[in-house]
Design a protein around this motif. Structure first.
Motif, short mmCIF file in Angstrom:
data_model
loop_
_atom_site.label_atom_id
_atom_site.label_comp_id
_atom_site.label_asym_id
_atom_site.label_seq_id
_atom_site.Cartn_x
_atom_site.Cartn_y
_atom_site.Cartn_z
N ALA A 1 -2.34 5.18 9.76
CA ALA A 1 -2.35 4.13 8.75
C ALA A 1 -1.47 4.49 7.56
N THR A 2 -1.49 5.76 7.18
CA THR A 2 -0.66 6.21 6.05
C THR A 2 0.81 6.03 6.35
N GLU A 3 1.22 6.42 7.54
CA GLU A 3 2.60 6.24 7.96
C GLU A 3 2.94 4.75 8.05
N GLY A 4 1.99 3.95 8.58
CA GLY A 4 2.21 2.51 8.67
C GLY A 4 2.33 1.86 7.31
N ALA A 5 1.50 2.28 6.37
CA ALA A 5 1.57 1.73 5.01
C ALA A 5 2.91 2.04 4.37
N ARG A 6 3.40 3.25 4.59
CA ARG A 6 4.70 3.62 4.04
C ARG A 6 5.82 2.78 4.67
N ALA A 7 5.76 2.63 5.99
CA ALA A 7 6.82 1.90 6.69
C ALA A 7 6.80 0.41 6.36
N LEU A 8 5.62 -0.15 6.18
CA LEU A 8 5.51 -1.59 5.96
C LEU A 8 5.44 -1.96 4.47
N GLY A 9 5.32 -0.96 3.62
CA GLY A 9 5.28 -1.24 2.19
C GLY A 9 3.95 -1.73 1.69
N ALA A 10 2.87 -1.30 2.33
CA ALA A 10 1.53 -1.69 1.89
C ALA A 10 1.09 -0.82 0.71
N GLU A 11 0.17 -1.33 -0.07
CA GLU A 11 -0.30 -0.61 -1.24
C GLU A 11 -1.20 0.57 -0.88
N LYS A 12 -1.93 0.47 0.24
CA LYS A 12 -2.94 1.47 0.53
C LYS A 12 -3.15 1.59 2.03
N ALA A 13 -3.49 2.79 2.47
CA ALA A 13 -3.87 3.04 3.86
C ALA A 13 -5.39 3.14 3.95
N PHE A 14 -5.94 2.55 5.00
CA PHE A 14 -7.38 2.58 5.22
C PHE A 14 -7.69 3.34 6.50
#
Length: 363
Positions: A47-60
């Motif tokens: 999720a952390t990698e996905g949040a970085r790649a997609l530009g999300a504010e937070k990983a869950f």
């Protein structure tokens, strides 16, 4: 449930799933002016990698944590198929709007349960049957209303991404993708398109399936179909047939639909999506997408002038924009809902049952 008046001003979304289709959802959400709050994946690292790649504010850490966070209004479900139902049901019970990839579930009764839950909770719930959002599909739908009784429906949906024994994917595994791989994955799009464009429902069908690649990547026997052919009849009396395959060499994403009616025919080809072929006894022609000459229904989904090709991203953008409009209380005609997702699952179930039993089945 959150105040829908605030939602209409700014949609806050979360996405479960960090793969290709999750990226498509994230892009379309941004195009619609939404705020990507959170991503959940297989685990926190994913999720952390996905949040970085997609530009999300937070990983869950999990879908459950994202659903219960109180930080989102809508959940996009972009996971393997077997996770759609438990995540979707939990999200609706929490009062969230849901956009869930097809199939809604790996079996029709569960998909129907999800449609009923959406109705009972009153939350907006949509399925990305995005081919509905091609302008030329909307044009075909409009033009068929003046062509008289539909006589014949035929077509195909062909891909080659699983052609080789070295090609593999979680969809091949029935535990993750369900018992109907090619029918459920791409056949569902074709069936939805047929019923949407014609306004006619398939009432009975007869199917055959085939496994062309019996083993993949050194694993056990392949248990889901590589291709299928389906004959069918509709409520109005039209006859039809379709071939779907993920092992058709050279075909990358060829969704083809031809409808013959009493006063004319038309063809939509997703790999030639700027044109609609119009056939008649006295002559035929190719209608090129041009907002100046399209019907009002099609013009709405044709923001670019003629000669500036539109594509898959544009369809997805239009779908998400209409889904978010529904979240704000503005229901758009033609938005595919969980009822449409349940219908597609019902047709997949019917085709698989027909192939097993070797005959026609009602649907």
């Amino acid at each position: 449930m959150l105040d829908i008046r605030r939602r209409s001003a700014e949609v806050r979304l979360g996405i479960v799933g960090t793969g290709f289709i999750g990226r498509i959802h994230a892009r379309a959400a941004r195009q619609a002016g939404a705020r990507l709050v959170g991503i959940a994946g297989a685990d926190l690292a994913n999720a952390t990698e996905g949040a970085r790649a997609l530009g999300a504010e937070k990983a869950f850490e999990s879908a459950a944590e994202l659903i219960s966070s109180g930080l989102i209004d809508v959940l996009h479900i972009c996971t393997p198929d077997h996770l759609h139902a438990p995540i979707g049901l939990a999200a609706m019970d929490a009062g969230l709007a849901v956009i869930c990839e097809k199939p809604l579930a790996t079996e029709a009764p569960t998909a129907q349960l999800m449609a009923e839950r959406a109705k009972d909770t009153g939350v907006p719930a949509a399925v990305p049957f995005v081919y509905r959002f091609h302008p030329m599909v909307r044009e075909a739908r409009e033009r068929l209303t003046s062509l008289g009784r539909i006589i014949l429906v035929q077509g195909s949906y062909l891909q080659d991404w699983l052609l080789k024994s070295t090609d593999d994917n979680w969809r091949v595994d029935p535990e993750q993708g369900g018992p109907g791989r090619t029918i459920g994955d791409i056949g569902s799009h074709w069936f939805d398109l047929v019923e949407f464009v014609t306004g006619d429902r398939i009432t009975r069908l007869c199917a055959q399936t085939s496994v062309v690649v019996p083993r993949r990547m050194g694993g056990g026997p392949v248990l889901t179909e590589d291709l299928a052919t389906v004959q069918f009849a509709t409520a109005s009396g039209a006859l039809g047939s379709v071939a779907v395959s993920q092992v058709a060499p050279g075909r990358k994403n060829r969704l083809f639909l031809e409808v013959s009616a009493a006063a004319g025919s038309l063809v939509f080809d997703q790999e030639n999506l700027e044109q609609l072929w119009l056939g008649g006894r006295s002559g035929s022609r190719a209608l090129v997408r041009d907002p100046l000459s399209l019907s009002e229904a099609a013009r709405r989904y044709s923001p670019l002038p003629a000669g500036h090709p539109q594509g898959f991203h544009d369809c997805f953008d239009a779908f998400v924009a209409d889904a978010y409009a529904a979240i704000g209380g503005d229901a758009r005609e033609g938005l595919p809902t969980f009822e449409d997702g349940a219908r597609a699952a019902q047709l997949t179930d019917a085709a698989l049952r027909s192939a097993r039993e070797g005959g026609w089945v009602e649907c």
